[in-house]
Design a protein around this motif. Structure first.
Motif, PDB file in Angstrom:
ATOM      1  N   ALA A  42      75.836  17.823  78.522  1.00  8.72           N
ATOM      2  CA  ALA A  42      77.692  18.196  78.663  1.00  8.72           C
ATOM      3  C   ALA A  42      78.518  17.847  78.434  1.00  8.72           C
ATOM      4  CB  ALA A  42      77.332  18.143  80.868  1.00  8.72           C
ATOM      5  N   MET A  43      79.963  19.419  77.901  1.00  7.88           N
ATOM      6  CA  MET A  43      80.706  18.928  76.425  1.00  7.88           C
ATOM      7  C   MET A  43      81.510  19.812  78.239  1.00  7.88           C
ATOM      8  SD  MET A  43      79.333  18.177  74.253  1.00  7.88           S
ATOM      9  CE  MET A  43      81.010  18.706  73.069  1.00  7.88           C
ATOM     10  N   GLN A  44      82.581  18.887  77.633  1.00 12.82           N
ATOM     11  CA  GLN A  44      83.761  19.002  77.914  1.00 12.82           C
ATOM     12  C   GLN A  44      85.241  19.272  77.239  1.00 12.82           C
ATOM     13  OE1 GLN A  44      85.374  15.534  80.330  1.00 12.82           O
ATOM     14  NE2 GLN A  44      83.703  16.301  82.093  1.00 12.82           N
ATOM     15  N   GLY A  45      86.462  20.231  77.376  1.00 14.10           N
ATOM     16  CA  GLY A  45      87.361  20.496  75.848  1.00 14.10           C
ATOM     17  C   GLY A  45      86.589  21.081  75.286  1.00 14.10           C
ATOM     18  N   GLU A  46      87.517  21.443  74.231  1.00 11.06           N
ATOM     19  CA  GLU A  46      86.809  22.587  72.938  1.00 11.06           C
ATOM     20  C   GLU A  46      85.909  21.518  71.843  1.00 11.06           C
ATOM     21  OE1 GLU A  46      90.603  24.016  70.925  1.00 11.06           O
ATOM     22  OE2 GLU A  46      91.093  24.750  73.014  1.00 11.06           O
ATOM     23  N   TRP A  47      85.098  22.977  71.409  1.00  8.66           N
ATOM     24  CA  TRP A  47      84.255  22.246  70.398  1.00  8.66           C
ATOM     25  C   TRP A  47      83.536  23.239  69.635  1.00  8.66           C
ATOM     26  CZ3 TRP A  47      79.402  23.149  71.124  1.00  8.66           C
ATOM     27  CH2 TRP A  47      78.595  23.587  72.227  1.00  8.66           C
ATOM     28  N   TYR A  48      83.179  22.975  68.462  1.00  9.94           N
ATOM     29  CA  TYR A  48      82.576  23.736  67.733  1.00  9.94           C
ATOM     30  C   TYR A  48      81.013  23.890  67.386  1.00  9.94           C
ATOM     31  CZ  TYR A  48      87.433  24.667  66.935  1.00  9.94           C
ATOM     32  OH  TYR A  48      88.925  25.019  67.086  1.00  9.94           O
ATOM     33  N   SER A  49      80.451  24.946  67.529  1.00 13.61           N
ATOM     34  CA  SER A  49      78.994  25.229  66.453  1.00 13.61           C
ATOM     35  C   SER A  49      79.119  25.682  65.560  1.00 13.61           C
ATOM     36  CB  SER A  49      78.788  25.827  67.697  1.00 13.61           C
ATOM     37  OG  SER A  49      78.015  26.644  68.299  1.00 13.61           O
ATOM     38  N   LEU A  50      77.654  25.508  64.885  1.00 11.88           N
ATOM     39  CA  LEU A  50      77.827  25.715  63.623  1.00 11.88           C
ATOM     40  C   LEU A  50      75.989  26.369  63.641  1.00 11.88           C
ATOM     41  CD1 LEU A  50      79.046  26.622  60.244  1.00 11.88           C
ATOM     42  CD2 LEU A  50      77.871  24.320  59.692  1.00 11.88           C
ATOM     43  N   HIS A  51      76.133  27.571  63.121  1.00 13.78           N
ATOM     44  CA  HIS A  51      74.391  28.692  62.814  1.00 13.78           C
ATOM     45  C   HIS A  51      74.121  28.486  61.178  1.00 13.78           C
ATOM     46  CE1 HIS A  51      70.683  29.253  64.053  1.00 13.78           C
ATOM     47  NE2 HIS A  51      70.876  30.146  63.194  1.00 13.78           N
ATOM     48  N   HIS A  52      72.875  27.712  61.134  1.00 15.29           N
ATOM     49  CA  HIS A  52      72.349  28.127  59.813  1.00 15.29           C
ATOM     50  C   HIS A  52      70.718  27.236  59.850  1.00 15.29           C
ATOM     51  CE1 HIS A  52      72.406  29.023  55.057  1.00 15.29           C
ATOM     52  NE2 HIS A  52      71.394  27.463  55.325  1.00 15.29           N
ATOM     53  N   ASP A  53      70.479  28.860  59.038  1.00 12.79           N
ATOM     54  CA  ASP A  53      68.818  28.859  59.144  1.00 12.79           C
ATOM     55  C   ASP A  53      69.057  27.648  57.558  1.00 12.79           C
ATOM     56  OD1 ASP A  53      67.961  29.303  61.829  1.00 12.79           O
ATOM     57  OD2 ASP A  53      68.037  31.363  61.227  1.00 12.79           O
ATOM     58  N   PHE A  54      67.831  26.709  57.158  1.00  7.57           N
ATOM     59  CA  PHE A  54      67.778  26.411  56.140  1.00  7.57           C
ATOM     60  C   PHE A  54      66.018  27.183  55.705  1.00  7.57           C
ATOM     61  CE2 PHE A  54      70.414  23.868  57.537  1.00  7.57           C
ATOM     62  CZ  PHE A  54      71.987  23.458  56.332  1.00  7.57           C
ATOM     63  N   SER A  55      65.872  26.677  54.920  1.00  5.62           N
ATOM     64  CA  SER A  55      64.494  27.179  54.207  1.00  5.62           C
ATOM     65  C   SER A  55      64.562  25.685  53.454  1.00  5.62           C
ATOM     66  CB  SER A  55      64.424  28.257  52.784  1.00  5.62           C
ATOM     67  OG  SER A  55      64.405  29.160  54.181  1.00  5.62           O
ATOM     68  N   ILE A  56      63.056  24.991  53.344  1.00  2.91           N
ATOM     69  CA  ILE A  56      63.163  24.373  52.397  1.00  2.91           C
ATOM     70  C   ILE A  56      61.688  24.705  51.376  1.00  2.91           C
ATOM     71  CG2 ILE A  56      64.472  22.523  53.124  1.00  2.91           C
ATOM     72  CD1 ILE A  56      61.263  21.194  54.690  1.00  2.91           C
ATOM     73  N   ALA A  57      61.334  23.894  50.334  1.00  5.64           N
ATOM     74  CA  ALA A  57      60.285  24.665  49.333  1.00  5.64           C
ATOM     75  C   ALA A  57      59.030  23.968  48.865  1.00  5.64           C
ATOM     76  CB  ALA A  57      60.497  24.701  48.842  1.00  5.64           C
ATOM     77  N   ALA A  58      58.001  24.191  49.908  1.00  5.63           N
ATOM     78  CA  ALA A  58      56.422  22.965  49.629  1.00  5.63           C
ATOM     79  C   ALA A  58      56.636  22.511  48.111  1.00  5.63           C
ATOM     80  CB  ALA A  58      55.642  23.775  49.400  1.00  5.63           C
ATOM     81  N   ASP A  59      56.399  21.185  48.646  1.00 11.13           N
ATOM     82  CA  ASP A  59      55.966  19.708  47.329  1.00 11.13           C
ATOM     83  C   ASP A  59      54.669  20.462  46.832  1.00 11.13           C
ATOM     84  OD1 ASP A  59      56.386  18.311  45.844  1.00 11.13           O
ATOM     85  OD2 ASP A  59      56.507  16.244  47.087  1.00 11.13           O
ATOM     86  N   LEU A  60      54.623  21.419  45.618  1.00 12.53           N
ATOM     87  CA  LEU A  60      53.520  21.168  44.681  1.00 12.53           C
ATOM     88  C   LEU A  60      53.183  20.467  44.185  1.00 12.53           C
ATOM     89  CD1 LEU A  60      53.711  25.502  44.287  1.00 12.53           C
ATOM     90  CD2 LEU A  60      53.226  24.462  46.141  1.00 12.53           C
ATOM     91  N   SER A  61      54.298  19.833  43.657  1.00 19.64           N
ATOM     92  CA  SER A  61      52.818  18.404  43.201  1.00 19.64           C
ATOM     93  C   SER A  61      52.784  17.561  44.024  1.00 19.64           C
ATOM     94  CB  SER A  61      54.393  17.244  43.016  1.00 19.64           C
ATOM     95  OG  SER A  61      54.916  17.316  43.425  1.00 19.64           O
ATOM     96  N   SER A  62      52.496  16.965  45.183  1.00 19.48           N
ATOM     97  CA  SER A  62      51.896  15.851  46.024  1.00 19.48           C
ATOM     98  C   SER A  62      50.867  16.816  45.841  1.00 19.48           C
ATOM     99  CB  SER A  62      52.980  15.860  46.812  1.00 19.48           C
ATOM    100  OG  SER A  62      53.081  16.726  47.856  1.00 19.48           O
ATOM    101  N   SER A  63      50.010  18.027  45.904  1.00 16.21           N
ATOM    102  CA  SER A  63      48.860  18.882  45.942  1.00 16.21           C
ATOM    103  C   SER A  63      47.946  18.099  44.922  1.00 16.21           C
ATOM    104  CB  SER A  63      49.196  19.740  46.333  1.00 16.21           C
ATOM    105  OG  SER A  63      48.944  20.959  45.270  1.00 16.21           O
ATOM    106  N   SER A  64      46.667  17.820  45.717  1.00 17.68           N
ATOM    107  CA  SER A  64      45.367  17.647  44.764  1.00 17.68           C
ATOM    108  C   SER A  64      44.930  18.261  43.463  1.00 17.68           C
ATOM    109  CB  SER A  64      44.768  15.972  45.103  1.00 17.68           C
ATOM    110  OG  SER A  64      44.511  16.511  46.737  1.00 17.68           O
TER     111      SER A  64
END
Length: 90
Positions: A68-90
């Motif tokens: 629960a928030m009181q007063g003014e506040w800000y939000s920011l939305h962004h969808d991040f994409s991360i890449a698979a680490d292919l160097s850790s696969s066998s």
């Protein structure tokens, strides 16, 4: 050097992120506030349009985490994409 180039030493307002997950490559990035000063003249040339986001102003209410928030506040939305680490696969 900056003065000789007619530039300034300032960066636009931004938030840094470091995102890690097992099996994925680490992502280090930042997001910039839309409408911020210096977006078009960032001293390190780090601003890309895809990294500029709008802060949304709220007055009271419930935050995304359920708090629960009181007063003014800000939000920011962004969808991040991360890449698979292919160097850790066998």
């Amino acid at each position: 050097m900056l003065k000789a180039q007619g530039r300034h030493p300032f960066r636009p307002e931004h938030i840094h992120f470091l995102i890690e997950a097992p099996g994925y490559r680490r992502l280090v990035t930042h997001l910039f506030a839309a409408g911020g000063e210096y977006l078009d003249s960032d001293v390190v040339f780090g601003v890309k349009n895809s990294l500029v986001r709008e802060y949304v102003r709220h007055s009271g209410g419930t935050a995304p985490d359920g708090q629960a928030m009181q007063g003014e506040w800000y939000s920011l939305h962004h969808d991040f994409s991360i890449a698979a680490d292919l160097s850790s696969s066998s």
